[in-house]
Design a protein around this motif. Structure first.
Motif, short mmCIF file in Angstrom:
data_model
loop_
_atom_site.label_atom_id
_atom_site.label_comp_id
_atom_site.label_asym_id
_atom_site.label_seq_id
_atom_site.Cartn_x
_atom_site.Cartn_y
_atom_site.Cartn_z
N ARG A 68 0.85 -1.19 0.00
CA ARG A 68 0.00 0.00 0.00
C ARG A 68 0.89 1.23 0.00
NH1 ARG A 68 -2.91 -4.77 0.82
NH2 ARG A 68 -5.12 -4.33 1.26
N VAL A 69 0.47 2.26 -0.74
CA VAL A 69 1.33 3.42 -0.93
C VAL A 69 0.52 4.72 -0.89
CG1 VAL A 69 2.85 4.62 -2.57
CG2 VAL A 69 3.03 2.14 -2.30
N LEU A 70 1.06 5.72 -0.22
CA LEU A 70 0.58 7.09 -0.34
C LEU A 70 1.39 7.80 -1.42
CD1 LEU A 70 0.37 8.21 3.42
CD2 LEU A 70 -1.42 7.16 2.03
N LEU A 139 -3.25 5.67 -2.47
CA LEU A 139 -4.06 6.79 -1.99
C LEU A 139 -3.30 8.07 -2.25
CD1 LEU A 139 -6.70 7.49 -0.41
CD2 LEU A 139 -5.35 7.33 1.68
N PHE A 140 -3.94 9.01 -2.94
CA PHE A 140 -3.32 10.31 -3.21
C PHE A 140 -3.50 11.21 -1.99
CE2 PHE A 140 -3.94 10.35 -8.16
CZ PHE A 140 -3.18 9.21 -8.25
N THR A 141 -2.47 11.99 -1.69
CA THR A 141 -2.59 13.02 -0.65
C THR A 141 -1.71 14.20 -1.02
OG1 THR A 141 -2.54 13.45 1.73
CG2 THR A 141 -0.75 12.11 0.84
N GLY A 142 -2.08 15.37 -0.56
CA GLY A 142 -1.28 16.55 -0.85
C GLY A 142 -1.84 17.78 -0.18
N ASP A 143 -0.98 18.77 -0.02
CA ASP A 143 -1.39 20.02 0.62
C ASP A 143 -1.41 21.15 -0.39
OD1 ASP A 143 1.41 21.87 1.41
OD2 ASP A 143 1.64 19.83 0.66
N SER A 144 -2.31 22.08 -0.20
CA SER A 144 -2.40 23.28 -1.02
C SER A 144 -2.58 22.90 -2.49
CB SER A 144 -1.16 24.16 -0.79
OG SER A 144 -1.35 25.44 -1.31
N LEU A 164 -8.25 4.42 -11.54
CA LEU A 164 -8.28 5.41 -10.46
C LEU A 164 -7.74 4.81 -9.17
CD1 LEU A 164 -11.80 7.01 -11.06
CD2 LEU A 164 -9.56 8.02 -11.55
N PRO A 165 -7.13 5.65 -8.32
CA PRO A 165 -6.64 5.18 -7.02
C PRO A 165 -7.80 4.96 -6.05
CG PRO A 165 -6.39 7.54 -7.16
CD PRO A 165 -6.89 7.09 -8.51
N ALA A 166 -7.45 4.49 -4.85
CA ALA A 166 -8.47 4.18 -3.85
C ALA A 166 -9.22 5.41 -3.39
CB ALA A 166 -7.82 3.48 -2.66
N GLY A 167 -8.56 6.55 -3.35
CA GLY A 167 -9.18 7.78 -2.87
C GLY A 167 -8.16 8.87 -2.74
#
Length: 298
Positions: A68-70, A139-144, A164-167
């Motif tokens: 699993r990866v961010l 799972l994608f994550t990011g700021d701004s 598409l990714p999980a969310g």
């Protein structure tokens, strides 16, 4: 009442505003990244591994599951930020979730205008898939602006046939480069860095001569979010970009996407950068981790 530890974030943005108005030179970008990174404590029990041939770093908590990866997208107004500025922030998040994370550098404006940043991010996502990581385990994550790309990258990936990714977990997402939100007025005296003129100035650098702020690959609220995985948004209550988060949440809800929005009172833009130091940042990281684990099947 905001903690005294969170005041460091406000002070950082106040100093950044002064530097921005003085038009800090490109040669100072490395220093700015280190100053930004200084807001975040070094999390224990995490290794950092350079990626051969890519400007990227694997973040590997000692107890992390490997499949699993961010995918971590740093902020910086499309003109700054890097894996240096955000490595520790995303390490706190990866450690809390119990997974690996990848943080990378994408091309910056004004040397590289839109869609260079998005193209590079899609390429990095494709590379991750080629490493054998299933899309539903990413799972994608990011700021701004990284928070915006956590959504726009999905739209671009879908348009070229990638799964598409999980969310996604955008925090303090900067999506509205028209700067139309009422929170620009309501929070004008509370936000230590942003205002309408600054955001529109960033837009001119990022969009260049051909880009438009109503492009769905810039502002995903103009796009079709139908079919995207669940989205968890965090935002500070003192941000002028508060309405950006609410705009994105409303667009996702309208499209039938599962969405959660948490507003943290008295917090500045990307207050999560104080992870390991401020209780509000640690609370935010833990909320993201609790949300992310079931989304990733953990």
């Amino acid at each position: 009442m905001a903690s005294k530890e969170s005041e460091a974030v406000r002070q950082h943005w106040a100093a950044a505003r002064v530097a921005f108005e003085q038009q800090t030179s490109e040669g100072d970008q490395e220093l700015a990244d280190h100053q930004w990174a200084g807001l975040t404590s070094e999390p224990p029990d995490v290794d950092y591994l350079s990626v051969q041939g890519r400007p990227a770093v694997w973040i590997v908590p000692h107890d992390a599951t490997s499949d699993r990866v961010l995918l971590c997208l740093h902020g910086g107004g499309y003109v700054g930020g890097s894996r240096v500025s955000h490595r520790k922030l995303f390490a706190h998040l990866a450690r809390a979730v119990g997974v690996r994370a990848l943080v990378f550098d994408y091309p910056l404006a004004p040397e590289h205008a839109h869609p260079a940043q998005l193209d590079d991010t899609v390429d990095t996502y494709r590379w991750l898939l080629d490493q054998g990581i299933a899309a539903e385990h990413i799972l994608f994550t990011g700021d701004s602006v990284g928070g915006a790309m956590a959504i726009t990258t999905q739209l671009r990936a879908r348009s070229i046939g990638l799964p598409l990714p999980a969310g996604a977990m955008p925090f303090s997402p900067a999506v509205d480069f028209e700067a139309a939100g009422a929170s620009y007025d309501a929070n004008r005296e509370r936000d230590a860095f942003f205002d309408r003129d600054l955001v529109r100035g960033l837009a001119s650098l990022f969009l260049g001569t051909d880009g438009s702020p109503d492009d769905p690959f810039v502002n995903p609220s103009y796009g079709d979010l139908t079919g995207l995985g669940p989205i968890y948004i965090q935002v500070g209550g003192d941000e002028v970009l508060l309405d950006d988060a609410q705009l994105l949440a409303a667009a996702a809800e309208k499209a039938g996407v599962e969405v959660r929005l948490d507003v943290f009172p008295e917090m500045q833009h990307t207050f999560q950068m104080a992870a390991g130091r401020a209780p509000e940042a640690d609370d935010a990281i833990e909320r993201m981790a609790r949300w992310a684990r079931p989304v990733l099947g953990l």
